[in-house]
Motif scaffolding. Structure first.
Motif, PDB file in Angstrom:
ATOM      1  N   GLN A   1      37.433  29.072  75.742  1.00 23.87           N
ATOM      2  CA  GLN A   1      37.606  29.757  74.582  1.00 23.87           C
ATOM      3  C   GLN A   1      39.321  29.375  74.370  1.00 23.87           C
ATOM      4  O   GLN A   1      40.202  29.439  75.309  1.00 23.87           O
ATOM      5  CB  GLN A   1      37.378  31.047  74.244  1.00 23.87           C
ATOM      6  CG  GLN A   1      35.818  31.217  74.169  1.00 23.87           C
ATOM      7  CD  GLN A   1      35.355  32.869  74.242  1.00 23.87           C
ATOM      8  OE1 GLN A   1      36.312  33.489  73.751  1.00 23.87           O
ATOM      9  NE2 GLN A   1      34.141  33.291  74.141  1.00 23.87           N
ATOM     10  N   GLN A   2      39.691  29.337  73.058  1.00 18.01           N
ATOM     11  CA  GLN A   2      41.178  29.108  72.837  1.00 18.01           C
ATOM     12  C   GLN A   2      41.687  30.680  72.599  1.00 18.01           C
ATOM     13  O   GLN A   2      40.919  31.505  72.003  1.00 18.01           O
ATOM     14  CB  GLN A   2      41.184  28.409  71.696  1.00 18.01           C
ATOM     15  CG  GLN A   2      41.229  26.894  72.186  1.00 18.01           C
ATOM     16  CD  GLN A   2      41.496  26.112  70.705  1.00 18.01           C
ATOM     17  OE1 GLN A   2      40.777  26.262  69.785  1.00 18.01           O
ATOM     18  NE2 GLN A   2      42.161  24.920  70.725  1.00 18.01           N
TER      19      GLN A   2
ATOM     20  N   SER B   1      34.088  31.451  65.992  1.00 13.13           N
ATOM     21  CA  SER B   1      33.382  30.131  66.465  1.00 13.13           C
ATOM     22  C   SER B   1      34.447  28.863  66.566  1.00 13.13           C
ATOM     23  O   SER B   1      34.455  27.866  67.289  1.00 13.13           O
ATOM     24  CB  SER B   1      32.222  29.494  65.573  1.00 13.13           C
ATOM     25  OG  SER B   1      30.900  30.511  65.608  1.00 13.13           O
ATOM     26  N   GLU B   2      35.349  29.194  65.588  1.00 14.14           N
ATOM     27  CA  GLU B   2      36.589  28.124  65.599  1.00 14.14           C
ATOM     28  C   GLU B   2      37.324  27.941  66.737  1.00 14.14           C
ATOM     29  O   GLU B   2      37.957  26.902  67.109  1.00 14.14           O
ATOM     30  CB  GLU B   2      37.483  28.158  64.459  1.00 14.14           C
ATOM     31  CG  GLU B   2      37.939  29.443  64.480  1.00 14.14           C
ATOM     32  CD  GLU B   2      38.977  29.748  63.149  1.00 14.14           C
ATOM     33  OE1 GLU B   2      39.848  28.691  62.971  1.00 14.14           O
ATOM     34  OE2 GLU B   2      38.707  30.672  62.383  1.00 14.14           O
ATOM     35  N   TYR B   3      37.248  29.005  67.741  1.00 13.64           N
ATOM     36  CA  TYR B   3      37.948  29.440  68.969  1.00 13.64           C
ATOM     37  C   TYR B   3      37.111  28.977  70.342  1.00 13.64           C
ATOM     38  O   TYR B   3      37.539  29.173  71.371  1.00 13.64           O
ATOM     39  CB  TYR B   3      38.733  30.430  69.178  1.00 13.64           C
ATOM     40  CG  TYR B   3      39.734  30.602  67.885  1.00 13.64           C
ATOM     41  CD1 TYR B   3      41.014  30.029  67.725  1.00 13.64           C
ATOM     42  CD2 TYR B   3      39.503  31.693  66.849  1.00 13.64           C
ATOM     43  CE1 TYR B   3      41.746  30.230  66.725  1.00 13.64           C
ATOM     44  CE2 TYR B   3      40.244  31.847  65.879  1.00 13.64           C
ATOM     45  CZ  TYR B   3      41.511  31.059  65.838  1.00 13.64           C
ATOM     46  OH  TYR B   3      42.368  31.241  64.895  1.00 13.64           O
ATOM     47  N   CYS B   4      35.864  28.686  69.975  1.00 12.62           N
ATOM     48  CA  CYS B   4      34.850  28.439  71.028  1.00 12.62           C
ATOM     49  C   CYS B   4      34.571  27.132  71.251  1.00 12.62           C
ATOM     50  O   CYS B   4      33.846  26.600  70.397  1.00 12.62           O
ATOM     51  CB  CYS B   4      33.454  29.419  70.625  1.00 12.62           C
ATOM     52  SG  CYS B   4      32.167  29.257  71.861  1.00 12.62           S
ATOM     53  N   GLU B   5      34.612  26.629  72.746  1.00 11.45           N
ATOM     54  CA  GLU B   5      34.431  25.194  73.024  1.00 11.45           C
ATOM     55  C   GLU B   5      33.073  25.142  72.885  1.00 11.45           C
ATOM     56  O   GLU B   5      32.407  23.992  72.495  1.00 11.45           O
ATOM     57  CB  GLU B   5      34.959  24.986  74.383  1.00 11.45           C
ATOM     58  CG  GLU B   5      34.526  23.598  75.071  1.00 11.45           C
ATOM     59  CD  GLU B   5      35.037  23.314  76.259  1.00 11.45           C
ATOM     60  OE1 GLU B   5      35.045  22.458  76.480  1.00 11.45           O
ATOM     61  OE2 GLU B   5      35.338  24.398  76.932  1.00 11.45           O
ATOM     62  N   ALA B   6      32.172  26.236  73.272  1.00  3.61           N
ATOM     63  CA  ALA B   6      30.576  25.610  73.241  1.00  3.61           C
ATOM     64  C   ALA B   6      30.228  25.573  72.060  1.00  3.61           C
ATOM     65  O   ALA B   6      29.333  24.975  71.417  1.00  3.61           O
ATOM     66  CB  ALA B   6      30.001  26.970  73.936  1.00  3.61           C
TER      67      ALA B   6
ATOM     68  N   GLU C   1      40.537  28.042  77.615  1.00  2.26           N
ATOM     69  CA  GLU C   1      40.718  28.539  78.667  1.00  2.26           C
ATOM     70  C   GLU C   1      39.677  28.879  79.363  1.00  2.26           C
ATOM     71  O   GLU C   1      38.502  29.155  78.593  1.00  2.26           O
ATOM     72  CB  GLU C   1      41.446  29.998  78.432  1.00  2.26           C
ATOM     73  CG  GLU C   1      42.916  30.121  77.866  1.00  2.26           C
ATOM     74  CD  GLU C   1      44.124  29.365  78.753  1.00  2.26           C
ATOM     75  OE1 GLU C   1      43.666  29.269  79.920  1.00  2.26           O
ATOM     76  OE2 GLU C   1      45.080  29.381  78.253  1.00  2.26           O
ATOM     77  N   THR C   2      39.644  28.655  80.583  1.00  4.14           N
ATOM     78  CA  THR C   2      38.270  28.719  81.552  1.00  4.14           C
ATOM     79  C   THR C   2      37.901  30.415  81.624  1.00  4.14           C
ATOM     80  O   THR C   2      38.900  31.149  82.108  1.00  4.14           O
ATOM     81  CB  THR C   2      38.475  28.318  82.856  1.00  4.14           C
ATOM     82  OG1 THR C   2      38.726  26.925  82.606  1.00  4.14           O
ATOM     83  CG2 THR C   2      37.276  28.565  83.599  1.00  4.14           C
TER      84      THR C   2
END
Length: 217
Positions: free
Chosen positions: A99-100, A169-174, A109-110
């Motif tokens: 996520q950002q 959701s806009e910051y979520c890679e998944a 970020e992991t």
């Protein structure tokens, strides 16, 4: 610095995955757990099947401003395959979605996954492997496998209570890649065990083959 932080978190997560595997592998590594259905032996690197786990618990820290946040909407993709040449099953971790930071909006970020959530995810994968290859009560109907009575209790997600938590959701890679149950994940691919590519050579083992499982992460 950000890359080093993410590498360190990924390393810590692998240690937790390894412990989770050791805690749960007896489900499919017991001497009584022989294969009732056998997959083709895909002797190439594209032979892994994928299993995606949702609603996992993870802690994040921004590598820029050092802000910390917790999320119960993390996703991870696990891999599994059976090598019939050696009668060995293999499990690995392909991806832990990041996520950002909402303030810095830099790279993903992991997550630092919790021990509880990796244990649950590994248990769910064991459920899938057991159901797909070992469960004697699964039968075929019209060319499709149906569960005619799971002969043990499947594991439940300890974080289901957070299903409706707010999620950006806009910051979520998944979410962006269709691997989250929120946002863009509404179009998520529901097939959790998808084979990659086509085999050059394949064969089937005799039903009743015993397989020893290992974690290769």
């Amino acid at each position: 610095m950000a890359e080093e932080d993410n590498t360190e978190r990924a390393r810590e997560n692998i240690d937790k995955w390894r412990v989770a595997f050791a805690n749960n592998v007896s489900t499919i590594n017991d001497e009584l757990c022989y294969l009732t259905r056998c997959p083709n032996d895909y002797n190439n690197s594209a032979s892994w099947s994928k299993f995606t786990v949702y609603r996992m618990e993870g802690m994040f820290q921004c590598s820029e401003c050092f802000k910390e946040w917790k999320s119960y909407q993390c996703s991870a993709v696990l891999l599994y395959r059976i090598d019939l040449n050696r009668n060995v099953g293999k499990i690995d971790v392909e991806k832990e979605y990041g996520q950002q930071c909402m303030e810095c909006c830099l790279e993903n970020e992991t997550p630092c996954l919790s021990e509880e959530t990796t244990d649950f995810a590994m248990a769910k994968l064991m459920d899938k492997i057991y159901e797909r290859f070992i469960n004697k009560n699964t039968k075929k109907s019209g060319g499709h496998e149906i569960n005619a009575g799971f002969d043990r209790s499947p594991h439940r997600n300890p974080h289901d209570a957070h299903e409706h938590d707010a999620h950006e959701s806009e910051y979520c890679e998944a979410c962006k890649k269709g691997r989250c149950v929120h946002g863009h994940g509404r179009n998520i691919q529901r097939v959790e065990h998808r084979r990659q590519g086509r085999p050059r050579h394949s064969r089937r083992a005799d039903v009743g083959t015993t397989v020893s499982w290992e974690f290769v992460g």
